[in-house]
Design a protein around this motif. Structure first.
Motif, short mmCIF file in Angstrom:
data_model
loop_
_atom_site.label_atom_id
_atom_site.label_comp_id
_atom_site.label_asym_id
_atom_site.label_seq_id
_atom_site.Cartn_x
_atom_site.Cartn_y
_atom_site.Cartn_z
N ILE A 5 0.87 -1.18 0.00
CA ILE A 5 0.00 0.00 0.00
C ILE A 5 0.91 1.23 0.00
O ILE A 5 1.70 1.41 0.93
N LEU A 6 0.82 2.02 -1.04
CA LEU A 6 1.64 3.23 -1.13
C LEU A 6 0.93 4.36 -0.40
O LEU A 6 -0.12 4.85 -0.85
N SER A 7 1.47 4.78 0.72
CA SER A 7 0.81 5.81 1.52
C SER A 7 1.83 6.51 2.41
O SER A 7 2.74 5.87 2.95
N ARG A 8 1.67 7.82 2.55
CA ARG A 8 2.50 8.60 3.47
C ARG A 8 1.79 8.81 4.80
O ARG A 8 2.30 9.50 5.69
N ALA A 9 0.59 8.23 4.94
CA ALA A 9 -0.19 8.38 6.17
C ALA A 9 -0.59 7.00 6.68
O ALA A 9 -1.75 6.59 6.57
N PRO A 10 0.37 6.25 7.25
CA PRO A 10 0.07 4.88 7.67
C PRO A 10 -0.97 4.78 8.78
O PRO A 10 -1.61 3.74 8.95
N GLN A 11 -1.15 5.87 9.54
CA GLN A 11 -2.12 5.85 10.64
C GLN A 11 -3.50 6.36 10.24
O GLN A 11 -4.40 6.39 11.08
N SER A 12 -3.67 6.76 9.01
CA SER A 12 -4.99 7.26 8.58
C SER A 12 -6.01 6.13 8.57
O SER A 12 -5.66 4.95 8.45
N TYR A 13 -7.28 6.48 8.69
CA TYR A 13 -8.35 5.48 8.73
C TYR A 13 -8.33 4.60 7.49
O TYR A 13 -8.39 3.36 7.60
N SER A 14 -8.21 5.21 6.30
CA SER A 14 -8.29 4.45 5.06
C SER A 14 -7.15 3.44 4.95
O SER A 14 -7.36 2.27 4.62
N GLY A 26 -5.63 -13.16 5.04
CA GLY A 26 -4.45 -13.99 4.95
C GLY A 26 -3.36 -13.48 4.03
O GLY A 26 -2.40 -14.19 3.74
N HIS A 27 -3.49 -12.25 3.55
CA HIS A 27 -2.47 -11.69 2.66
C HIS A 27 -1.34 -11.05 3.47
O HIS A 27 -1.56 -10.54 4.57
N GLN A 28 -0.15 -11.02 2.90
CA GLN A 28 0.94 -10.25 3.46
C GLN A 28 0.80 -8.81 2.96
O GLN A 28 0.62 -8.59 1.76
N VAL A 29 0.88 -7.87 3.84
CA VAL A 29 0.67 -6.47 3.44
C VAL A 29 1.65 -5.57 4.16
O VAL A 29 1.91 -5.75 5.35
N LYS A 30 2.19 -4.61 3.42
CA LYS A 30 3.07 -3.59 3.99
C LYS A 30 2.66 -2.22 3.48
O LYS A 30 2.28 -2.07 2.31
N VAL A 31 2.75 -1.23 4.36
CA VAL A 31 2.51 0.16 3.98
C VAL A 31 3.86 0.80 3.71
O VAL A 31 4.74 0.83 4.59
N LEU A 32 4.05 1.29 2.49
CA LEU A 32 5.34 1.85 2.07
C LEU A 32 5.19 3.34 1.77
O LEU A 32 4.28 3.74 1.04
N ASN A 33 6.09 4.13 2.33
CA ASN A 33 6.10 5.58 2.10
C ASN A 33 6.51 5.84 0.65
O ASN A 33 7.63 5.51 0.25
N THR A 34 5.64 6.46 -0.11
CA THR A 34 5.89 6.66 -1.54
C THR A 34 7.18 7.42 -1.81
O THR A 34 7.89 7.14 -2.79
N LEU A 35 7.49 8.37 -0.96
CA LEU A 35 8.66 9.22 -1.20
C LEU A 35 9.99 8.52 -0.91
O LEU A 35 11.05 9.07 -1.21
N ARG A 36 9.96 7.32 -0.32
CA ARG A 36 11.20 6.63 -0.01
C ARG A 36 11.63 5.68 -1.12
O ARG A 36 12.58 4.92 -0.96
N PHE A 37 10.93 5.71 -2.25
CA PHE A 37 11.31 4.88 -3.39
C PHE A 37 12.36 5.58 -4.24
O PHE A 37 12.43 6.81 -4.29
N ALA A 38 13.16 4.78 -4.91
CA ALA A 38 14.07 5.26 -5.95
C ALA A 38 13.85 4.40 -7.18
O ALA A 38 13.78 3.17 -7.08
N ILE A 39 13.73 5.04 -8.33
CA ILE A 39 13.46 4.33 -9.57
C ILE A 39 14.78 4.00 -10.26
O ILE A 39 15.57 4.89 -10.54
#
Length: 396
Positions: A5-14, A26-39
């Motif tokens: 999940i690409l999100s800068r607000a991991p604590q937001s309701y959504s 049963g899925h593996q899920v991680k919240v990743l800060n969009t700005l910490r990616f490098a292409i």
């Protein structure tokens, strides 16, 4: 499956609801800060780095891209697409929806009913634009506004002109839109997932406020949509290239008028109002799509030399009217009809027995040379070349 999940607000309701819904299934899920990616564009295959390390493999990614990082966020989503990681909302879809003017242009092209809207830049064009949309009062919208911010109701033409002139002086782009009086302070938010509306609510503004956004103090109530509203919502999301979207509509005397298509709709208001597991519906849809993902047809098909995707209009002089697709000779000319658009009706993968009518629009894949030959030539006046003046560049 493994979901990012690409999100800068991991604590937001959504974000929390989507994370919880994925984990419960049963899925593996991680919240990743969009700005910490490098292409990474240097390697032989498209890749991404996260927090300075190569990104591990993911089956699907769910973008929750904020308005302030649209450019970088869509670049990250586009890289996931290049890596064949499924996303319900493509980078192009997010970019299209984020630009209100571009969204209106795309939707109007596909016969989606919208409030009469104008876009101008010159001061002299403002008053005629206001008259074209129906006169004052008018709604003035910033192209970059969200959550009701940058939406102004101007009761008189002179007030509207002053507001627009002020905004233009600060380099802001604005839309001029007709005020739909019968829907004042009320609108519909439909949450589209895939090809259906999974939940809908009516938002009602508080007091004298004409903006119904929950962030502006509006209240919400569940609503069962008429078929016309549901069709407008689903078609709008699909046209924009979004499989998860919040579609805002006004209830006018003539039926639904689409105001906006949101690529990162908030879930708190609609789940609270409807008591439905909207986050779960999104995760379930993604799980069903991962094994058989949709692709960007134009991107894949247009890489064939001499072949491409084009839209052909069936006009009265085309010789196709009254014939069915099997008799049209298109297949013999190496042209495949992917979709037939007839008014507001869309016929995917049309059969050979479908009879063509004037005004039909055929989305085709085939030889570009053959398809060009089917487009009527525009009548052009022969341009007469004038003699060069004696002094081509007058002395100052």
């Amino acid at each position: 499956m493994k979901i990012a999940i690409l999100s800068r607000a991991p604590q937001s309701y959504s974000t929390q609801r989507l994370r919880t819904a994925a984990a419960q299934r049963g899925h593996q899920v991680k919240v990743l800060n969009t700005l910490r990616f490098a292409i990474d564009l240097a390697s032989s295959e498209p890749d991404l780095w996260f927090r300075g390390r190569p990104l591990s493999d993911y089956d699907a990614v769910l973008p929750r891209i904020g308005n302030s990082i649209t450019y970088f966020g869509t670049a990250v989503v586009r890289q996931f697409e290049q890596m064949d990681v499924y996303t319900p909302n493509t980078a192009n879809g997010i970019a299209n929806a984020r630009d209100k003017l571009r969204a209106n242009q795309i939707l109007s092209r596909h016969n989606i009913a919208l409030p009469p809207t104008a876009f101008v830049r010159n001061r002299a064009d403002v008053r005629p634009a206001i008259e074209r949309v129906g006169g004052a009062p008018v709604v003035i919208k910033l192209l970059e506004g969200t959550q009701g911010i940058g939406v102004i109701l101007a009761p008189q033409v002179k007030v509207a002109e002053a507001i627009i002139e002020t905004l233009h002086s600060t380099k802001q782009n604005v839309l001029i839109q007709k005020f739909i009086a019968e829907s004042r302070g009320r609108d519909i938010r439909a949450l589209v997932v895939g090809d259906r509306v999974v939940a809908a609510m009516r938002r009602v503004a508080g007091g004298d406020e004409f903006r119904s956004n929950v962030h502006r103090g509006g209240t919400v109530e569940p609503v069962t949509l008429d078929p016309a509203f549901e069709e407008a919502a689903v078609r709008s999301a699909q046209i924009m290239g979004l499989r998860v979207a919040g579609v805002d509509m006004l209830e006018s005397e003539d039926g639904p008028l689409v105001m906006e298509v949101n690529s990162s709709p908030g879930l708190q208001g609609i789940e609270t109002a409807t008591k439905l597991d909207v986050a779960g519906a999104i995760i379930d849809f993604m799980a069903n799509q991962v094994g058989f993902p949709e692709i960007d047809v134009r991107q894949r098909l247009t890489v064939s030399t001499g072949y491409g995707v084009a839209e052909l209009l069936v006009h009265a002089d085309a010789g196709l009217v009254g014939q069915n697709l099997g008799e049209s000779g298109l297949w013999e000319r190496d042209i495949t009809v992917l979709t037939l658009h007839r008014g507001a009706t869309v016929i995917p993968n049309p059969r050979k027995g479908v009879v063509l009518e004037v005004g039909d629009r055929l989305l085709c894949f085939g030889k570009l040379e053959e398809m060009r030959s089917m487009i009527p030539e525009r009548r052009r006046r022969r341009q007469r070349v004038r003699r060069l003046p004696r002094e081509p560049i007058p002395e100052s």
